[in-house]
Structures are given as structure tokens and as C-alpha cells.
Design a protein around this motif. Sequence first.
Motif, PDB file in Angstrom:
ATOM      1  N   CYS A  76       9.672 -25.932 115.051  1.00 58.07           N
ATOM      2  CA  CYS A  76       9.065 -26.631 113.917  1.00 58.07           C
ATOM      3  C   CYS A  76       8.629 -25.614 112.876  1.00 58.07           C
ATOM      4  O   CYS A  76       8.152 -24.533 113.215  1.00 58.07           O
ATOM      5  N   ILE A  77       8.763 -26.002 111.631  1.00 59.92           N
ATOM      6  CA  ILE A  77       8.232 -25.207 110.539  1.00 59.92           C
ATOM      7  C   ILE A  77       7.574 -26.155 109.549  1.00 59.92           C
ATOM      8  O   ILE A  77       8.137 -27.186 109.194  1.00 59.92           O
ATOM      9  N   THR A  78       6.348 -25.815 109.174  1.00 60.15           N
ATOM     10  CA  THR A  78       5.705 -26.593 108.113  1.00 60.15           C
ATOM     11  C   THR A  78       6.205 -26.034 106.790  1.00 60.15           C
ATOM     12  O   THR A  78       6.590 -24.868 106.700  1.00 60.15           O
ATOM     13  N   HIS A  79       6.205 -26.877 105.769  1.00 62.56           N
ATOM     14  CA  HIS A  79       6.756 -26.418 104.491  1.00 62.56           C
ATOM     15  C   HIS A  79       5.980 -25.221 103.966  1.00 62.56           C
ATOM     16  O   HIS A  79       4.801 -25.041 104.242  1.00 62.56           O
ATOM     17  N   ALA A  80       6.682 -24.400 103.223  1.00 58.59           N
ATOM     18  CA  ALA A  80       6.093 -23.202 102.631  1.00 58.59           C
ATOM     19  C   ALA A  80       5.401 -23.570 101.315  1.00 58.59           C
ATOM     20  O   ALA A  80       5.299 -24.751 100.958  1.00 58.59           O
ATOM     21  N   ASP A  81       4.937 -22.559 100.600  1.00 52.13           N
ATOM     22  CA  ASP A  81       4.199 -22.760  99.350  1.00 52.13           C
ATOM     23  C   ASP A  81       5.006 -23.620  98.377  1.00 52.13           C
ATOM     24  O   ASP A  81       6.159 -23.307  98.068  1.00 52.13           O
ATOM     25  N   ALA A  82       4.401 -24.701  97.909  1.00 49.90           N
ATOM     26  CA  ALA A  82       5.090 -25.661  97.038  1.00 49.90           C
ATOM     27  C   ALA A  82       4.461 -25.691  95.643  1.00 49.90           C
ATOM     28  O   ALA A  82       3.314 -25.292  95.447  1.00 49.90           O
ATOM     29  N   ARG A  83       5.235 -26.179  94.710  1.00 46.20           N
ATOM     30  CA  ARG A  83       4.783 -26.292  93.320  1.00 46.20           C
ATOM     31  C   ARG A  83       3.658 -27.318  93.218  1.00 46.20           C
ATOM     32  O   ARG A  83       3.546 -28.206  94.049  1.00 46.20           O
ATOM     33  N   ASP A  84       2.851 -27.191  92.193  1.00 48.38           N
ATOM     34  CA  ASP A  84       1.728 -28.098  91.950  1.00 48.38           C
ATOM     35  C   ASP A  84       2.245 -29.502  91.650  1.00 48.38           C
ATOM     36  O   ASP A  84       3.117 -29.674  90.794  1.00 48.38           O
ATOM     37  N   LYS A  85       1.698 -30.503  92.339  1.00 50.02           N
ATOM     38  CA  LYS A  85       2.207 -31.863  92.171  1.00 50.02           C
ATOM     39  C   LYS A  85       1.883 -32.466  90.808  1.00 50.02           C
ATOM     40  O   LYS A  85       2.562 -33.375  90.353  1.00 50.02           O
TER      41      LYS A  85
END
Length: 173
Positions: free
Chosen positions: A5-14
Motif C-alpha cells: 500500500c502507498i498513500t498518495h504523495a504531496d498533492a496540489r492545493d484543492k
Amino acid sequence: MLITCITHADARDKKTHPFRGLTEQGWREVERAAERFRALIDNETPKIEVVVSSPKARCVETAVLFAKAVSNLTTTSEIQLDAGLKAGSIGGNELFDLANSIQGRHILVSAHADLARALPVQAKMIPEAAKDGWFTTRPVLILVKYDAGQSWKSAQVLACEGLLDEEWRNLLQ
């Protein structure tokens, strides 16, 4: 069966990026997770046969980048989307249900920080690893060994590590 399993990495501001894919930092974090995955496995580890992801862009992108980075360790280029892995919808049985419904010796799951709720109960995390069922860092890389058809209590968490301050840290007690 092995469940990676991998949780998502750093994502753009919603607020400014409704599509909310990964940032450049997120891309680097996924590459680091792939490197760490390679360090955790051995020659006996079966290749990834099934890739399942939350339908959210940040998780799909994490799954694609991770699978691409370990493409020599995969047998598929298909990603199955599972709405049950959306942020806030994980209640606790998702990994168990996936493991018992998907045929394969090795499954890759890309999801959100609430994946902490779906780990086997015997996986005792350090107090700062999760809050209210959500991992407090990302990405988190998890390897679970499980014999399909058995109790989820029999599953063994081989690794649960988070990327903190550019280093992988064990999140288990």
C-alpha cells in the motif's frame, strides 16, 4: 499474498487545483517510495499482479508513478479504480475485502491517509503515526502478508513506514 500500500504523495492545493494531482515534490516522494519498496523486498517477492487505486487523481497518479518506477516488478499496466478507497470512506475492512476479492499473489493499493484504519488490528502504530484513523505523514508505504480466506487478525504487517524529513521512519511500535 502480499499487499503493498502507498498513500498518495504531496498533492496540489484543492482550492487552486480542483483536479488535484501531485506536486513536483509528490513526484519525488513517489520515486523515493519506489526506491524504499525495492530495499524492503527480496528476490522471492512475487511481482505486482493487480493495481487498485482510489479514483481521486492524486492516488491514481501515485499508483501510475509507483508502478512505472517498479515496472520490472509488475505484470500489469491496468489500474482498477475502487470508490471504497476515496478519502474519508475507509472504515476498516477495505484491505481485507480487497485481499479476499482479488485474485493475485501481490496487490498494489494506492489510497489516502485514512488507510491507517484498514490495517490489521495487531499493527500497533507509534502514537504520532496516526490521528483519528489518518496517517499524519505522507506518503506511507505498507507491506502486509496475508493468506486469503484467513482471518485478518492473521495478517502480518511487514513494514509500515512514513517519509518524514526526507527519511523513511518506522511507524510501528
